[in-house]
Design an enzyme around this catalytic site. Structure first.
Site, mmCIF file in Angstrom:
data_model
loop_
_atom_site.group_PDB
_atom_site.id
_atom_site.type_symbol
_atom_site.label_atom_id
_atom_site.label_comp_id
_atom_site.label_asym_id
_atom_site.label_seq_id
_atom_site.Cartn_x
_atom_site.Cartn_y
_atom_site.Cartn_z
ATOM 1 N N CYS A 1 59.448 44.410 7.224
ATOM 2 C CA CYS A 1 60.323 44.103 8.355
ATOM 3 C C CYS A 1 61.747 44.197 7.827
ATOM 4 C CB CYS A 1 60.021 42.694 8.856
ATOM 5 S SG CYS A 1 61.406 42.006 9.779
ATOM 6 N N CYS B 1 60.023 46.689 14.998
ATOM 7 C CA CYS B 1 59.361 45.430 14.669
ATOM 8 C C CYS B 1 59.831 44.421 15.716
ATOM 9 C CB CYS B 1 59.772 45.017 13.261
ATOM 10 S SG CYS B 1 59.236 43.355 12.815
ATOM 11 N N ARG C 1 51.722 51.894 3.574
ATOM 12 C CA ARG C 1 53.120 51.895 3.146
ATOM 13 C C ARG C 1 53.994 51.592 4.364
ATOM 14 N NH1 ARG C 1 54.426 58.381 2.328
ATOM 15 N NH2 ARG C 1 53.796 58.982 4.415
ATOM 16 N N CYS D 1 59.362 40.888 15.480
ATOM 17 C CA CYS D 1 59.164 39.535 14.942
ATOM 18 C C CYS D 1 60.351 38.623 15.254
ATOM 19 C CB CYS D 1 58.946 39.621 13.437
ATOM 20 S SG CYS D 1 60.463 39.975 12.535
ATOM 21 N N GLU E 1 61.477 67.636 1.877
ATOM 22 C CA GLU E 1 60.019 67.776 1.803
ATOM 23 C C GLU E 1 59.527 68.814 2.797
ATOM 24 O OE1 GLU E 1 57.749 64.262 2.548
ATOM 25 O OE2 GLU E 1 59.094 62.996 1.389
ATOM 26 N N HIS F 1 46.326 66.592 0.403
ATOM 27 C CA HIS F 1 47.562 67.226 0.881
ATOM 28 C C HIS F 1 47.948 68.279 -0.154
ATOM 29 C CE1 HIS F 1 51.796 67.558 1.972
ATOM 30 N NE2 HIS F 1 51.619 66.731 2.993
ATOM 31 N N ASN G 1 62.671 55.951 1.720
ATOM 32 C CA ASN G 1 61.962 57.170 2.093
ATOM 33 C C ASN G 1 61.643 57.131 3.581
ATOM 34 O OD1 ASN G 1 60.572 59.664 1.019
ATOM 35 N ND2 ASN G 1 58.899 58.732 2.186
ATOM 36 N N GLU G 2 62.134 58.131 4.298
ATOM 37 C CA GLU G 2 61.825 58.260 5.736
ATOM 38 C C GLU G 2 61.898 56.915 6.460
ATOM 39 O OE1 GLU G 2 58.047 60.290 5.969
ATOM 40 O OE2 GLU G 2 59.020 62.236 5.833
ATOM 41 N N GLU H 1 46.631 60.629 0.118
ATOM 42 C CA GLU H 1 47.105 62.001 0.338
ATOM 43 C C GLU H 1 46.575 62.975 -0.708
ATOM 44 O OE1 GLU H 1 51.020 61.279 3.026
ATOM 45 O OE2 GLU H 1 51.347 61.229 0.863
HETATM 46 C C1 GAL Z 1 56.165 62.462 4.276
HETATM 47 C C2 GAL Z 1 56.362 61.422 3.193
HETATM 48 C C3 GAL Z 1 55.709 61.814 1.899
HETATM 49 C C4 GAL Z 1 54.317 62.294 2.149
HETATM 50 C C5 GAL Z 1 54.371 63.444 3.122
HETATM 51 C C6 GAL Z 1 53.020 64.015 3.420
HETATM 52 O O1 GAL Z 1 56.284 61.913 5.531
HETATM 53 O O2 GAL Z 1 57.735 61.197 2.962
HETATM 54 O O3 GAL Z 1 55.687 60.697 1.039
HETATM 55 O O4 GAL Z 1 53.564 61.248 2.678
HETATM 56 O O5 GAL Z 1 54.909 62.991 4.329
HETATM 57 O O6 GAL Z 1 53.099 65.051 4.360
#
Ligand code: GAL
Length: 682
Positions: free
Chosen positions: A111, A154, A107, A156, A302, A353, A145-146, A350
């Site tokens: 760029c 990058c 993921r 390029c 998160e 996780h 996301n993040e 994951e």
């Molecule tokens: C974050 C991410 C999530 C998941 C999580 C796992 O960095 O936004 O999608 O990957 O970590 O710890």
């Protein structure tokens, strides 16, 4: 919008059959979940091939959640472009410093300067807004996301083009750029902007000005993409608050600049249970996030219920620790705690996780903890709108972080986060609440300023800090401060530049110490402590020398110097004092005395933070230790969690939490109001 605390997590229904969705929703209700983040990585499901969209499944999921009264934090899926995109537009893949292109298969393989990526990202965000933007379940927009998590830079050709335009806007002429980057060194003088490249692989140390500007540029480039998404989402639903999930101390993005764009600041936090300082570092993370935009609420977007799976060896959280650490965020002002993710995946990178709902389902011990916390948070109304107030600020800026860790530093192991932790940790252990502040922001409400190694400081920033001291503040300023300007060029003369009014001695040179080496420090009363890592080599000037180096070749050199300036004062620390040395300094400053809570046998202290509303102080007490702890309270009160009255003391069980409500005797000051709860602003 709810006036209670947000509770929930990432929900990825596209990984499951629709039959599972109904069970999910039923269990979410049992757990007290009121907000789920949907759609974060769903691009391939929403747009299976270019311009062929499928929003049917998403609409169905939103309907189910909406009917159950569960709010949706609707995410754009732009952090994971689908395979058709990178196959058809390979220039949308990022390139590393050596010129190698990343491949599809994970993921964040995009760029941010690629026109194809930008066009297609914009199209899917627009389509999302058009197709489901008016859905009543939506409570929050979650862009991307993040940003900059796995591929922060990058190198390029698209980046080269954009970098040149950015530099042209910043400097106007190539001469100005040459002067800023000091290109007379090593024959680097440019005759045209077209000769400038990103800091790609070079034989040895790169130009520090180029590096610093590349950090600035990269942060801005991601921000531009964010703004593109924000514009679309806000046009569709201006009433819905918008955020993107930060990662606390993430070096690549200047979150002070980013946070100004947020209705609600959010962060992802994964403290490592194997690190003995992780609880304190997690508190520091939250204090930063609370401080990034002081007029916006913030949430934990998160965290994990137990283990992550991306470290080398992943320790679980101990029983009760998920709840205790959730309260840590809430104590420090969060208006919600969410998790990655709702249901543990069966497949994918994951799958091991932890999640709210584990592979073992509701039989897993974590489920009870999840349900207990959910119930408690449903009843959080009394304290949900209160806020944290700090009279101390730690001065911090991203450009300083970028510059101080430049490969041209005299000590490559001087890490900004170590500098922060050195000053922060003892304060955490004495329950002194600390905000973070950008060096240019108004500092008038802070009595004490902590300034760990502010190596890069502009004239304006320094004037702002110095003027706070002049008007009565106390600064604690460490070595390697006031060294360079915004271009990473040295302020000549004894070190300190525009911060010299706060340094009551002359800093003539610096001496990083060998790893593990310490020196003795002798205080004016004859007491000896130790110090390590670094020495500023100083000569006396007009300040009061409180302590001197007392061993080694630099014995006699002033190490701690107090300067009175205006009606305030500044302590200059020319070396990394040990814990005892820092205790002496902090004990001398009223704002830093805190309420010392002795550490337990496992080294953990009871964490104490106060959230205030106009009528009440809510004293949060969190016992992170593995054994019972007796704590002294601010006074008699009422524990809103247990429903019990308390006198001036109580015993907290291991990993136990109390929220003791005290009446505030003073009338609220003018303008003092409860903060909007549950992200109700925006
Ligand atoms: C974050 C991410 C999530 C998941 C999580 C796992 O960095 O936004 O999608 O990957 O970590 O710890």
């Amino acid at each position: 919008m709810t006036s209670s605390i947000f509770y929930g997590g990432d929900y990825n229904p596209e990984q499951w059959e629709p039959a599972v969705w109904r069970e999910d929703i039923w269990l979410m209700r049992e757990a007290g979940v009121n907000l789920v983040t949907v759609g974060v990585f769903s691009w391939a499901h929403l747009e299976p091939t270019e311009s062929n969209f499928d929003f049917g499944w998403l609409r169905q999921v939103l309907d189910l959640l909406g009917e159950a009264g569960i709010g949706v934090d609707l995410a754009t899926p732009t952090a994971a472009p689908p395979p058709w995109l990178t196959t058809r537009y390979p220039d949308a893949l990022p390139v590393d410093q050596r010129g190698a292109r990343y491949s599809h298969g994970s993921r964040q393989h995009f760029c941010v300067c690629s026109p194809s990526y930008r066009r297609l990202a914009s199209a899917i965000v627009q389509r999302l807004a058009d197709e489901v933007g008016d859905h009543q379940a939506i409570r929050m927009w979650h862009a991307h996301n993040e940003y900059a998590c796995h591929v922060p830079y990058c190198y390029c050709d698209h980046h080269a083009v954009q970098f040149r335009s950015w530099l042209q806007r910043r400097y106007g002429t190539v001469d100005a750029l040459n002067n800023a980057w000091g290109t007379s060194f090593w024959s680097q003088r440019f005759s045209d902007f077209g000769e400038v490249t990103p800091p790609r692989m070079t034989p040895t140390l790169p130009n520090p000005g180029q590096l610093l500007d590349y950090h600035r540029f990269s942060s801005d480039a991601f921000l531009e993409e964010f703004q593109q998404e924000k514009e679309v989402l806000k046009r569709a639903r201006p009433d819905v608050p918008l955020t993107t999930n930060f990662m606390g101390f993430h070096k690549a993005l200047d979150y002070f600049a980013w946070a100004r764009e947020m209705d609600l600041v959010s962060t992802d936090n994964y403290p490592d249970p194997a690190d003995p300082d992780s609880t304190a570092l997690s508190a520091m993370h939250y204090d930063l996030v609370r401080s990034l935009n002081k007029s916006a609420p913030w949430i934990v977007m998160e965290q994990t219920t137990s283990r992550v799976n991306w470290r080398e060896h992943n320790l679980p959280k101990a029983p009760g620790q998920m709840r205790a650490l959730s309260y840590q965020a809430l104590a420090r002002g969060a208006t919600g705690v969410l998790f990655f993710q709702w249901r543990a995946s069966r497949a994918g990178a994951e799958k091991f996780h932890s999640a709210l709902l584990s592979h073992a389902g509701t039989a897993s011990p974590i489920w009870d903890e999840v349900v207990t916390l959910g119930k408690e948070l449903t009843a959080a109304e009394p304290w949900a709108g209160s806020r944290v107030r700090a009279s101390t600020a730690m001065i911090f800026s991203w450009p300083n972080w970028w510059a101080i860790e430049s490969p041209s530093s005299p000590a490559h192991d001087l890490r900004m986060l170590d500098q922060l932790a050195w000053m922060y940790l003892p304060l955490y252990h004495r329950s002194a609440t600390v905000d973070f502040a950008h060096p240019a922001e108004p500092l008038g409400s802070y009595d004490a300023l902590l300034i760990p190694s502010l190596y890069l400081v502009t004239e304006e920033e320094a004037a702002n800090i110095v003027s706070r001291v002049e008007t009565g503040g106390t600064a604690i300023l460490s070595y390697w401060s006031g060294i360079v300007d915004q271009h990473d060029q040295v302020y000549l003369g004894p070190y300190g530049g525009p911060l010299r009014p706060l340094i009551g001695c002359d800093v003539l040179d610096v001496a990083p110490l060998a790893a593990g080496d310490t020196v003795e420090v002798e205080w004016a009363d004859g007491t000896r402590t130790t110090a390590g890592f670094w020495l500023d080599l100083t000569a006396e000037r007009d300040g009061e020398v409180l302590a001197r180096i007392a061993s080694g070749p630099w014995a006699g050199s002033p190490a701690v110097v107090l300067t009175r300036y205006g009606t305030g004062s500044a302590y200059y620390l020319g070396t990394r004092l040990d814990g005892e040395g820092m205790r002496r300094i902090y004990d001398a400053v009223p704002a830093l005395r805190g309420a010392v809570s002795p550490a337990g046998p496992d080294g953990e202290s009871v964490e104490r933070v106060v959230r205030s509303s106009p009528r009440h102080d809510f004293e949060f007490l969190i016992n992170h230790a593995d054994s019972d702890r007796k704590v002294t309270l601010a006074g008699p009160g009422y524990d809103v969690l247990s429903g019990q009255r308390t006198d001036g003391a109580m015993t907290l069980g291991r990993r136990g939490v109390a929220i003791v409500r005290h009446e505030r005797s003073a009338r609220p000051a003018a303008g003092e109001r409860d903060a909007p709860a549950g992200g109700s602003q925006g």
